[in-house]
Design an enzyme around this catalytic site. Structure first.
Site, mmCIF file in Angstrom:
data_model
loop_
_atom_site.group_PDB
_atom_site.id
_atom_site.type_symbol
_atom_site.label_atom_id
_atom_site.label_comp_id
_atom_site.label_asym_id
_atom_site.label_seq_id
_atom_site.Cartn_x
_atom_site.Cartn_y
_atom_site.Cartn_z
ATOM 1 C CE LYS A 296 -10.638 0.324 11.094
ATOM 2 N NZ LYS A 296 -10.000 1.010 9.971
ATOM 3 N N PRO B 282 -2.695 -11.795 10.127
ATOM 4 C CG PRO B 282 -0.674 -12.101 11.247
ATOM 5 C CD PRO B 282 -1.336 -12.297 9.909
ATOM 6 C CG ASP B 283 -5.935 -6.624 13.677
ATOM 7 O OD1 ASP B 283 -5.151 -5.935 14.361
ATOM 8 O OD2 ASP B 283 -6.906 -6.155 13.060
ATOM 9 C CB ILE B 284 0.011 -6.409 14.362
ATOM 10 C CG1 ILE B 284 0.560 -7.346 13.282
ATOM 11 C CG2 ILE B 284 1.089 -6.037 15.372
ATOM 12 C CD1 ILE B 284 1.501 -6.701 12.289
ATOM 13 C CG PHE C 67 -2.592 5.552 13.602
ATOM 14 C CD1 PHE C 67 -1.843 5.312 14.745
ATOM 15 C CD2 PHE C 67 -2.531 6.811 13.018
ATOM 16 C CE1 PHE C 67 -1.044 6.311 15.292
ATOM 17 C CE2 PHE C 67 -1.738 7.809 13.547
ATOM 18 C CZ PHE C 67 -0.994 7.558 14.689
ATOM 19 C CG ASN D 296 -0.177 -0.096 2.502
ATOM 20 O OD1 ASN D 296 0.548 0.833 2.859
ATOM 21 N ND2 ASN D 296 -0.282 -1.221 3.201
HETATM 22 N N1 CTP Z 1 -3.612 -3.243 11.955
HETATM 23 C C1 CTP Z 1 -2.767 -4.250 12.399
HETATM 24 N N2 CTP Z 1 -2.739 -5.433 11.750
HETATM 25 C C2 CTP Z 1 -3.512 -5.660 10.663
HETATM 26 C C3 CTP Z 1 -4.371 -4.620 10.190
HETATM 27 C C4 CTP Z 1 -4.381 -3.421 10.864
HETATM 28 O O1 CTP Z 1 -2.068 -4.053 13.398
HETATM 29 N N3 CTP Z 1 -3.447 -6.807 10.047
HETATM 30 C C5 CTP Z 1 -3.670 -1.991 12.726
HETATM 31 C C6 CTP Z 1 -3.101 -0.783 12.042
HETATM 32 O O2 CTP Z 1 -1.736 -0.626 12.384
HETATM 33 C C7 CTP Z 1 -3.947 0.342 12.636
HETATM 34 C C8 CTP Z 1 -5.285 -0.328 12.860
HETATM 35 O O3 CTP Z 1 -5.028 -1.712 12.910
HETATM 36 O O4 CTP Z 1 -3.469 0.734 13.901
HETATM 37 C C9 CTP Z 1 -6.339 -0.051 11.851
HETATM 38 O O5 CTP Z 1 -5.869 -0.267 10.553
HETATM 39 P P1 CTP Z 1 -6.822 0.031 9.313
HETATM 40 O O6 CTP Z 1 -6.084 -0.310 8.064
HETATM 41 O O7 CTP Z 1 -7.438 1.389 9.441
HETATM 42 O O8 CTP Z 1 -7.996 -0.961 9.573
HETATM 43 P P2 CTP Z 1 -8.212 -2.423 9.198
HETATM 44 O O9 CTP Z 1 -8.084 -3.263 10.410
HETATM 45 O O10 CTP Z 1 -7.383 -2.828 8.027
HETATM 46 O O11 CTP Z 1 -9.768 -2.361 8.834
HETATM 47 P P3 CTP Z 1 -10.471 -1.845 7.482
HETATM 48 O O12 CTP Z 1 -9.503 -2.107 6.364
HETATM 49 O O13 CTP Z 1 -11.712 -2.645 7.429
HETATM 50 O O14 CTP Z 1 -10.758 -0.375 7.687
#
Ligand code: CTP
Length: 402
Positions: free
Chosen positions: A341, A307-309, A327, A211
């Protein structure tokens, strides 16, 4: 010991009657054991002599961009790199305009353009020149780029006019230098994890999913936390930025690597997840470059969720940092989506911004954010990312009891 002891200031003296006050400024800085290296512009040399500056600073004075001896001894770029802070005092309307325009037509302007350090300006000029829309527009663009301003004061001026335009008093300039160079140690003894930049998810040996994140906001936050004395572990995806000074940096590529590095960095007092983590990765990474052929359909990629960190750091458990900040980059219904979120990821704060903003917040130098906490929403004005970082670092210090 003085808070400025051992720090290094590069002082640029531009033209103006107030240049004589630079002598007192140098005296105060030297009394505080701060090293001072002077650069005198051609205009400045009409008001003070290099000899006076040299005697007070106890350092050779630079003035000439094309000095053969100086270039062979020390490249002019080096001059600004060797300093902790660049100070322009007095800053004339002319040098402020040249800074705003990005000119490099003398040594002072070149150093200001080439520096990677903070810059403090102390404007001094006739009141009409200060109030002129051109000067005000120049000041606005310098502030937007993170330049700090001290003064000008209001009062009687050498030109017999009255109003804003007087150089700030040398003691005020020293106090501003102290605020920039020794902002305190509110986060001393604290460990903070910061994620920054994009992640890249490989498709084959030459292609990847990613991205537009530049890492500027995350890196600025890491630097701002370190300036407050925190031990910072910055886990960064691939970016073109230099590692911030005083920060421990772990370079990763994929989301899986970023998660593993965050877990390895625990325990921490706080975590700030600023990275734009790729939401998906390719299920099967090809070991050879995918080839296209005229008669076959394009390759189809099967994606798996990453994975969502943030959610994993925010999950309850003995190693959960006391404060977890996420964020939210949104393109519509910013506050509602950010609020959802915050609840979904279990983090304490969310810093929300508009990823569709026309001026291109993603990758740009500025950010306009809302801070969502359990107490409510705070909307901050549009600010340089470095300033957003400083404010957030101070808020984190406050939450940590610092
Ligand atoms: N984040 C993370 N790990 C992921 C996705 C997101 O740690 N796999 C964290 C980002 O660092 C940020 C927050 O989650 O602090 C939100 O990221 P964002 O891209 O806005 O949201 P998403 O979780 O990707 O949700 P969406 O794309 O549906 O808006």
């Amino acid at each position: 010991m003085s808070r400025l002891a051992g720090r290094r200031v590069l002082l640029i003296i531009s033209g103006g009657i107030a240049a004589y006050k630079a002598l007192e400024l140098i005296r105060l800085l030297r009394a505080a054991e701060c090293a001072v290296q002077c650069v005198l512009t051609r205009g400045g040399a009409e008001f003070v002599t290099a000899l006076s500056l040299q005697a007070l600073s106890e350092n050779r004075v630079h003035g000439d961009l094309f000095s053969l001896t100086e270039e062979s001894e020390m490249g002019h770029i080096q001059l600004s790199r060797a300093a902790d802070l660049l100070v322009v005092a007095p800053a004339s309307a002319d040098i402020l305009a040249r800074m705003a325009a990005g000119l490099a037509d003398d040594l002072a302007a070149t150093l200001l353009l080439a520096t990677d350090k903070r810059v403090l300006v102390a404007p001094a000029m006739n009141v009409r020149m200060w109030l002129h829309p051109a000067t005000q527009a120049n000041m606005a663009s310098l502030a937007a780029r993170g330049v700090t301003v001290v003064g000008p004061g209001v009062g009687a001026m050498a030109c017999h006019e009255h109003g804003p335009g007087r150089l700030a008093e040398p003691a005020e300039i020293v106090a501003a230098i102290e605020r920039l160079l020794a902002p305190g140690d509110a986060l001393a003894g604290r460990h903070v994890i910061v994620t920054s930049g994009p992640t890249q998810e490989p498709i084959d040996p030459v292609r990847y999913l990613a991205n537009r994140s530049s890492g500027r906001q995350g890196h600025a936050i890491a630097a701002a936390l370190a300036e407050l004395g925190a031990r910072v572990s910055l886990i960064s995806g691939p970016v073109t930025l230099a590692d911030p000074p005083g920060v421990g940096v772990c370079h990763v590529v994929t989301a899986a690597e970023m998660l593993a590095a965050c877990q390895a960095a625990l325990p921490a007092d706080a975590a700030v997840c600023c990275a734009a983590v790729a939401d998906w990765r390719v299920a099967e990474v090809a070991s050879q470059k995918l080839k296209k052929s005229a008669d076959a359909a394009p390759a189809r990629l099967t994606l798996l969720p990453n994975p969502d960190i943030l959610a994993s750091l925010a999950a309850p458990g003995p190693l959960r940092p006391k404060l977890v900040v996420g964020f939210a980059a949104e393109t519509e219904h910013i506050l509602a989506h950010a609020q959802a979120k915050r609840a979904r990821k279990g983090c304490d704060w969310i810093v929300a911004n508009d990823a569709s903003a026309p001026a291109g917040i993603m990758g740009g130098a500025e950010n306009e954010v809302h801070l969502l906490t359990a107490e409510g929403v705070e909307s901050w004005p549009r600010l340089p990312k470095t300033e957003v970082a400083r404010r957030l670092a101070l808020r984190i210090a406050g939450a940590m009891g610092g």
